[in-house]
Enzyme design. Structure first.
Site, PDB file in Angstrom:
ATOM      1  N   MET A  20     -12.615   9.499  35.892  1.00 51.04           N
ATOM      2  CA  MET A  20     -11.482   9.958  35.095  1.00 51.04           C
ATOM      3  C   MET A  20     -10.825   8.800  34.333  1.00 51.04           C
ATOM      4  SD  MET A  20     -11.915  13.069  35.738  1.00 51.04           S
ATOM      5  CE  MET A  20     -10.488  14.001  35.208  1.00 51.04           C
ATOM      6  N   ILE A  31     -10.897   6.902  30.344  1.00 52.84           N
ATOM      7  CA  ILE A  31     -11.398   6.841  28.971  1.00 52.84           C
ATOM      8  C   ILE A  31     -12.072   5.488  28.799  1.00 52.84           C
ATOM      9  CG2 ILE A  31     -10.679   6.671  26.560  1.00 52.84           C
ATOM     10  CD1 ILE A  31      -8.551   8.792  27.191  1.00 52.84           C
ATOM     11  N   HIS A  47     -18.693  17.707  32.081  1.00 51.30           N
ATOM     12  CA  HIS A  47     -17.337  18.095  31.714  1.00 51.30           C
ATOM     13  C   HIS A  47     -17.133  19.566  32.060  1.00 51.30           C
ATOM     14  CE1 HIS A  47     -13.545  17.925  29.564  1.00 51.30           C
ATOM     15  NE2 HIS A  47     -13.857  19.077  29.006  1.00 51.30           N
ATOM     16  N   THR A  71     -20.973   9.432  24.008  1.00 49.80           N
ATOM     17  CA  THR A  71     -20.813   8.665  22.769  1.00 49.80           C
ATOM     18  C   THR A  71     -19.333   8.274  22.684  1.00 49.80           C
ATOM     19  OG1 THR A  71     -20.320  10.624  21.453  1.00 49.80           O
ATOM     20  CG2 THR A  71     -22.651   9.969  21.586  1.00 49.80           C
ATOM     21  N   GLU A  89     -16.971   9.239  20.981  1.00 54.09           N
ATOM     22  CA  GLU A  89     -16.020  10.356  20.839  1.00 54.09           C
ATOM     23  C   GLU A  89     -15.823  11.059  22.187  1.00 54.09           C
ATOM     24  OE1 GLU A  89     -15.551  14.707  18.781  1.00 54.09           O
ATOM     25  OE2 GLU A  89     -17.267  13.496  18.169  1.00 54.09           O
ATOM     26  N   LEU A  90     -14.608  11.112  22.679  1.00 51.86           N
ATOM     27  CA  LEU A  90     -14.322  11.646  24.016  1.00 51.86           C
ATOM     28  C   LEU A  90     -14.827  13.084  24.160  1.00 51.86           C
ATOM     29  CD1 LEU A  90     -12.802  11.227  26.772  1.00 51.86           C
ATOM     30  CD2 LEU A  90     -10.853  12.349  25.678  1.00 51.86           C
ATOM     31  N   GLN A 145     -17.789  24.575  39.504  1.00 57.07           N
ATOM     32  CA  GLN A 145     -18.414  23.444  40.213  1.00 57.07           C
ATOM     33  C   GLN A 145     -19.752  23.819  40.834  1.00 57.07           C
ATOM     34  OE1 GLN A 145     -16.234  20.885  42.793  1.00 57.07           O
ATOM     35  NE2 GLN A 145     -15.520  19.713  41.043  1.00 57.07           N
TER      36      GLN A 145
HETATM   37  C1  GAR Z   1     -15.960  17.821  38.114  1.00 56.40           C
HETATM   38  O1  GAR Z   1     -15.574  19.166  38.125  1.00 56.40           O
HETATM   39  C2  GAR Z   1     -16.189  17.320  36.708  1.00 56.40           C
HETATM   40  O2  GAR Z   1     -16.622  18.324  35.854  1.00 56.40           O
HETATM   41  C3  GAR Z   1     -14.820  16.843  36.334  1.00 56.40           C
HETATM   42  O3  GAR Z   1     -14.308  16.268  37.500  1.00 56.40           O
HETATM   43  C4  GAR Z   1     -14.819  16.951  38.628  1.00 56.40           C
HETATM   44  C5  GAR Z   1     -15.284  15.948  39.657  1.00 56.40           C
HETATM   45  O4  GAR Z   1     -15.624  16.588  40.841  1.00 56.40           O
HETATM   46  N1  GAR Z   1     -14.891  15.884  35.280  1.00 56.40           N
HETATM   47  C6  GAR Z   1     -13.974  15.752  34.329  1.00 56.40           C
HETATM   48  O5  GAR Z   1     -12.962  16.413  34.279  1.00 56.40           O
HETATM   49  C7  GAR Z   1     -14.278  14.682  33.290  1.00 56.40           C
HETATM   50  N2  GAR Z   1     -13.275  14.679  32.276  1.00 56.40           N
HETATM   51  P1  GAR Z   1     -16.477  15.825  41.952  1.00 56.40           P
HETATM   52  O6  GAR Z   1     -15.809  14.460  42.193  1.00 56.40           O
HETATM   53  O7  GAR Z   1     -16.369  16.695  43.162  1.00 56.40           O
HETATM   54  O8  GAR Z   1     -17.880  15.690  41.457  1.00 56.40           O
END
Ligand code: GAR
Length: 210
Positions: free
Chosen positions: A90, A92, A109, A141, A143-144, A171
């Site tokens: 998490m 940038i 994502h 890339t 771009e976020l 998930q």
């Molecule tokens: C996941 O759901 C992933 O998609 C999200 O964080 C979670 C991590 O879960 N990622 C983002 O939001 C990226 N911006 P995890 O630690 O249990 O794999």
């Protein structure tokens, strides 16, 4: 076997799905290190439990984003990885960092990109009255959340769903599509070209594959 480095900030359920798929031999690769920017997270524990090097690089101990990303790049490159996998990382990332790993860094994502880049994706999908939500694996890339798509999976949004329930349903699908994308990459089936992503030499649709 390809060398994989996983970056995370939290629980590491996607890391676990990848560990399982490497241990079963489905992915022709080995996770050589897991790096967290946050201390004490479950993801680091999952790595240690699997006998994988679990490294902490605390972003609060660095003066700037550039300094942190420089230290992170040095730590990653010591591992000589073929693939860098962002799994709930998490932070940038600076453009220089991203460019250094162009074509060999994935992110997952929790939305059907290009919808809902950034945070609070489940809440935004519910509040918009969408009929479906989902997750996307893409090349990173500068771009976020804007890199070329590799795989997507959709889940229907039930009328009375909660953020937590939708997040859990998404998930479950993340744990399907992330190992699959990594499997393809490690089998040298997936490449990032100037024109987009190819699988077995065939261009994937820009909207991602379901
Ligand atoms: C996941 O759901 C992933 O998609 C999200 O964080 C979670 C991590 O879960 N990622 C983002 O939001 C990226 N911006 P995890 O630690 O249990 O794999």
């Amino acid at each position: 076997q390809k060398r994989i480095v996983v970056l995370l900030s939290g629980s590491g359920s996607n890391l676990q799905a990848l560990i399982d798929a490497t241990q079963s031999g489905r992915i022709n690769g080995r996770i050589v290190a897991v790096i967290s920017n946050k201390p004490g997270v479950r993801g680091l524990e999952r790595a240690r439990d699997a006998g994988i090097d679990a490294l902490l690089l605390d972003h609060t101990q660095h003066e700037s984003r550039e300094a942190f990303d420089g230290a992170l790049q040095a730590l990653i490159d010591q591992q000589e990885p073929d693939l860098i996998v962002l799994a709930g990382f998490m932070r940038i990332l600076t453009a220089d960092f991203v460019r250094h790993y162009l074509g060999r860094m994935f992110n997952i994502h929790p939305s059907l990109l290009p919808k809902y880049k950034g945070l609070h994706t489940h809440q935004r999908a519910i509040e918009a009255g969408d009929s479906e939500h989902g997750c996307t694996v893409h090349f990173v890339t500068p771009e976020l959340d804007g890199g070329p798509l590799i795989l997507q999976a959709a889940v229907p949004i039930a009328a009375d769903t909660s953020i937590e329930s939708l997040q859990q349903q998404v998930q479950v699908r993340e744990h399907d599509i992330y190992p699959l994308a990594v499997e393809w990459f490690c089998a040298e089936r997936l490449t990032l070209e100037a024109t987009g992503v190819t699988l077995d030499g065939i261009q994937l649709p820009a909207s991602g594959q379901r």
